[in-house]
Design a protein around this motif. Structure first.
Motif: not given
Lengths: 200, 200
Positions: A63-64, A95, A97, B147, B173, B177, B180
């Motif tokens: 993610x990101x 991943x 999405x 984000x 997930x 996050x 993070x």
């Protein structure tokens, strides 16, 4: 400090040359072009980058990590379940999405006063996440942004975590978000002309 | 125009009284308190509202209708699958969503220059969605935001669209996050002291 953009007219000229090039290359979302033209016809504003909002299917290592992300499907409009399933079928690793992103417009403003007037207009028309993104002598950048958004994990490394019925559900929700933000863009297009320069 | 906040000290005093009350009532996310204290110890800033970031399960009549939304579960930390399943078990009507929201801090700044320095620090520390949220004589508000985000539809009107294995995936997930953005908050807490007033 930072009350106005230095060399505004020069910057606008550059941005307009870039926009003409992008238009010629077909790189601008078509249904946002009339709005961009209206903004750029105003003396104290120019657009730098923009997206009319989108639904997408994206594969990313994690993610990101935008740099290594790959779009398996991307649409600036409502989609069909079939289109989304087709895109999902291309998934192999990382991943997976399903994403919805609201429209984003970046608009350079001549003065802080111009920036704030555009900001307040946009917020009033439903672009509630609008803000002033950066402030320096080089640029005074207004970001016009709305709240519609989805970030749905679908699977990873070739494995799908959801079934087709679920895809149907989220496509329906995504399409209703698209209708909503297209309506907001339309209103902005209608109202933006009111942003004439104020008397000094 | 809008170069500084009128009656900044008075506004800060009011905000601090409000914060003390919220702290006494246990209404402030505990792990963000040291950061708020550090910001408020700076001469030219004060916090107005903040959230340390969260995972939640929410029921809403339709997307974006915050007023009629109900949290079935809300955590400012990593969660277990069981906690999320418990919250989901309370669902009865409307749309059911699993959400992750990054930390958000709203910080009043004395001058536009102070606002921009905080904005640039926050962006540099990974709070990439930070921006100047509103600009007026009454307030100069910096929004610090990151984000990390998830918006996952889980079901509607009592019906669940996904299985338990899927919940396990999205919880993993979401927790990554959370780790993070907690790391980013920690770094901000370490670096924020550097924002001393500049020489005039």
């Amino acid at each position: 400090m930072f009350l106005y953009t230095k060399n505004f007219d020069e910057q606008k000229e550059k941005a307009m040359a870039g926009l003409r090039k992008a238009l010629e290359g077909g790189k601008v979302d078509r249904d946002i072009i009339p709005l961009l033209e209206k903004i750029n016809s105003l003396e104290n504003y120019f657009t730098t980058s923009s997206c009319s909002g989108r639904i997408s299917v994206m594969e990313m290592p994690h993610f990101g990590d935008k740099v290594n992300s790959v779009w398996l499907g991307k649409w600036h409009r409502e989609v069909t379940v079939e289109e989304v399933l087709d895109a999902i079928g291309k998934h192999s690793k990382g991943q997976l999405w399903f994403l919805v992103r609201s429209p984003i417009l970046h608009v350079g403003a001549r003065t802080m006063e111009d920036a704030v007037r555009l900001l307040n207009l946009a917020i009033g028309l439903g672009f509630k996440y609008s803000n002033i993104k950066s402030v320096s002598h080089k640029k005074l950048l207004v970001e016009i942004r709305s709240t519609e958004r989805m970030d749905v994990p679908l699977g990873a490394d070739g494995e799908l975590w959801v079934d087709e019925a679920y895809i149907e559900r989220i496509v329906a929700i995504a399409n209703s978000q698209v209708r909503r933000f297209k309506g907001k863009l339309k209103r902005l297009e209608e109202e933006i002309g009111g942003l004439t320069p104020q008397a000094p």
